[in-house]
Design a protein around this motif. Sequence first.
Motif, PDB file in Angstrom:
ATOM      1  N   GLY A  32       0.780  -1.049   0.126  1.00  0.00           N
ATOM      2  CA  GLY A  32      -0.086  -0.121   0.023  1.00  0.00           C
ATOM      3  C   GLY A  32       0.859   1.260   0.008  1.00  0.00           C
ATOM      4  O   GLY A  32       2.083   1.036  -0.074  1.00  0.00           O
ATOM      5  N   SER A  33       0.178   2.308   0.002  1.00  0.00           N
ATOM      6  CA  SER A  33       0.853   3.510  -0.027  1.00  0.00           C
ATOM      7  C   SER A  33       0.559   4.433   1.178  1.00  0.00           C
ATOM      8  O   SER A  33      -0.604   4.360   1.833  1.00  0.00           O
ATOM      9  CB  SER A  33       0.426   4.225  -1.290  1.00  0.00           C
ATOM     10  N   GLY A  55       6.824  -0.350  -2.441  1.00  0.00           N
ATOM     11  CA  GLY A  55       7.263   1.185  -1.883  1.00  0.00           C
ATOM     12  C   GLY A  55       6.492   1.407  -0.910  1.00  0.00           C
ATOM     13  O   GLY A  55       6.137   0.369   0.157  1.00  0.00           O
ATOM     14  N   LEU A  72       6.324   3.906   1.456  1.00  0.00           N
ATOM     15  CA  LEU A  72       6.480   4.636   3.155  1.00  0.00           C
ATOM     16  C   LEU A  72       5.737   6.057   2.763  1.00  0.00           C
ATOM     17  O   LEU A  72       5.932   6.911   1.760  1.00  0.00           O
ATOM     18  CB  LEU A  72       8.075   4.749   3.216  1.00  0.00           C
ATOM     19  N   GLU A  79      11.002   0.201  -3.757  1.00  0.00           N
ATOM     20  CA  GLU A  79      10.178   0.900  -4.900  1.00  0.00           C
ATOM     21  C   GLU A  79       9.625   2.099  -4.113  1.00  0.00           C
ATOM     22  O   GLU A  79       8.352   2.336  -4.449  1.00  0.00           O
ATOM     23  CB  GLU A  79       9.091  -0.161  -5.540  1.00  0.00           C
ATOM     24  N   ARG A 133       6.417   8.102  -3.362  1.00  0.00           N
ATOM     25  CA  ARG A 133       6.057   9.333  -2.594  1.00  0.00           C
ATOM     26  C   ARG A 133       7.023   9.881  -1.803  1.00  0.00           C
ATOM     27  O   ARG A 133       7.212  11.418  -1.814  1.00  0.00           O
ATOM     28  CB  ARG A 133       4.641   8.832  -1.932  1.00  0.00           C
TER      29      ARG A 133
HETATM   30  N1  LLP Z   1       5.304  -0.090  -6.002  1.00  0.00           N
HETATM   31  C1  LLP Z   1       4.249  -0.624  -6.543  1.00  0.00           C
HETATM   32  C2  LLP Z   1       3.792  -1.856  -7.175  1.00  0.00           C
HETATM   33  C3  LLP Z   1       3.113   0.342  -6.577  1.00  0.00           C
HETATM   34  O1  LLP Z   1       2.021   0.191  -6.759  1.00  0.00           O
HETATM   35  C4  LLP Z   1       3.337   1.787  -5.845  1.00  0.00           C
HETATM   36  C5  LLP Z   1       2.039   2.617  -5.773  1.00  0.00           C
HETATM   37  C6  LLP Z   1       4.585   2.136  -5.464  1.00  0.00           C
HETATM   38  C7  LLP Z   1       5.546   1.313  -5.668  1.00  0.00           C
HETATM   39  C8  LLP Z   1       4.768   3.427  -4.842  1.00  0.00           C
HETATM   40  O2  LLP Z   1       4.201   3.544  -3.708  1.00  0.00           O
HETATM   41  P1  LLP Z   1       4.716   4.881  -2.854  1.00  0.00           P
HETATM   42  O3  LLP Z   1       6.125   4.997  -2.273  1.00  0.00           O
HETATM   43  O4  LLP Z   1       4.448   6.139  -3.683  1.00  0.00           O
HETATM   44  O5  LLP Z   1       3.494   5.016  -1.873  1.00  0.00           O
HETATM   45  N2  LLP Z   1      -2.592   7.915  -5.972  1.00  0.00           N
HETATM   46  C9  LLP Z   1      -2.365   7.593  -4.745  1.00  0.00           C
HETATM   47  C10 LLP Z   1      -1.342   6.627  -4.329  1.00  0.00           C
HETATM   48  C11 LLP Z   1      -1.221   5.291  -5.380  1.00  0.00           C
HETATM   49  C12 LLP Z   1      -0.320   4.463  -4.938  1.00  0.00           C
HETATM   50  C13 LLP Z   1      -0.075   3.488  -6.069  1.00  0.00           C
HETATM   51  N3  LLP Z   1       0.910   2.540  -5.952  1.00  0.00           N
HETATM   52  C14 LLP Z   1      -2.198   8.787  -3.734  1.00  0.00           C
HETATM   53  O6  LLP Z   1      -2.163   9.971  -4.289  1.00  0.00           O
HETATM   54  O7  LLP Z   1      -2.155   8.731  -2.783  1.00  0.00           O
END
Ligand code: LLP
Length: 411
Positions: A200-201, A237, A239, A272, A275
């Motif tokens: 998740g995010s 990812g 965090l 990965e 954000r």
């Molecule tokens: N890896 C995968 C497989 C993912 O699906 C994602 C995000 C990440 C890495 C990166 O996650 P992060 O480190 O950015 O949390 N639009 C939403 C967030 C959607 C995240 C989707 N996947 C928002 O604005 O909060």
Amino acid sequence: MNSLEYNNGSLFFDGISLETIAKKIKTPFYIYSEESIKKNISDYLADATSETLFCYSVKANSNISLLKLIASQGMGFDVVSKGELHRAIKAGANPKRIVYSGVGKTKEEIAYALNNKILCFNVESEEELYAINSQATLMKTRANVSIRVNPDVKVVTHPYISTGMKENKFGIAYEDALGIYQKAKKLDSIDIIGIDFHIGSQITSIEPYLDSISSIKNLITKLEKNDIKLSHIDVGGGLGISYENEKLISKQDFIKMIINSLTDLNLNIIFEPGRSIVGDCGILVSQVQYVKESKSKNFLIIDASMSELMRPPLYGAYHKITPVKKSNHSNKIFDVVGPVCESADFLGKDRELNCQSGDLVVIEDVGAYGSVLSSNYNTRPRPAEYIISNNEVKLIRSADTLDQIIENENC
Ligand code: LLP
């Protein structure tokens, strides 16, 4: 945000006056801080070893100038479409540092990734595994794969951005994973190289990661018993960053704890982050168009809207809204809204502000999932993007023109 600071009652971003910048640039516009992006990356890389690979998640902000900057700091990329892979290649990324996630990769996308010889596909279903195998066979090549396992872990975040629970569409159910690995092993053109999860995010604690790692480790033991050897584990990812003074685990502690929990496996580790690399490095600068007050409700109508920043209407996300000029007058409570014809078009609700029409405001922490989620709804041009680099304001994406918006239509 660290890069925002009042100086004599006027807001500066990375040491440059926003009033001065906005005299030359039409609002609304996005602006990023190169220094903050570099700092976020170096915080991650501080304890990295040669066995760790950081793959920036391109979906968070895919501007090619930012991708170039991020690649130059030693990161690879996590992509989820041909388009994102195309951007990463254009940015000069080393394909051997690119992983490809996503539940619906098409044959065309698989072929493009095979042609570009990426590090690996994060496989999200049995059918996708067969599609990758067929495409690789057709192209007389081999595909490296990692199976994305859904560890069924509960995460405290918005339900739309939790991905590691049974009811989410992502990854392969934990109980099916061993069977899929066994099937993958028998395929002609597949090389199994890894295992991955992404839960998740905007996650603010380490526990769900450690819970996931513990069940993934059990699975890895079973894989070893079945003579399936891996070379990496990808922990995804997710965090979070501080939008509203949330308490967070630091990047350094996060990396240390993850690496410690995995040392006995002797595997390379992939992260990965998206954000947490760019989220707190960007702002959206907007001008108040009208102040509309009534007995029951006050509105600040600004020239940014849900078409530039979707997060508040989509997830009820909170972003600080800060006036560029500090005022000594008493504040009122406003809903900060845009000009788009939707009641969901708000940037912030019930904000205590003192603003007049013509004033500038800053919407904070929009470096991730800001510009990438923008649209041309109401035929509004997507805004320009700038970066502050070595004390200079540089354009990294021009605003759309109206002709560009309609150019693909039959006029
Ligand atoms: N890896 C995968 C497989 C993912 O699906 C994602 C995000 C990440 C890495 C990166 O996650 P992060 O480190 O950015 O949390 N639009 C939403 C967030 C959607 C995240 C989707 N996947 C928002 O604005 O909060």
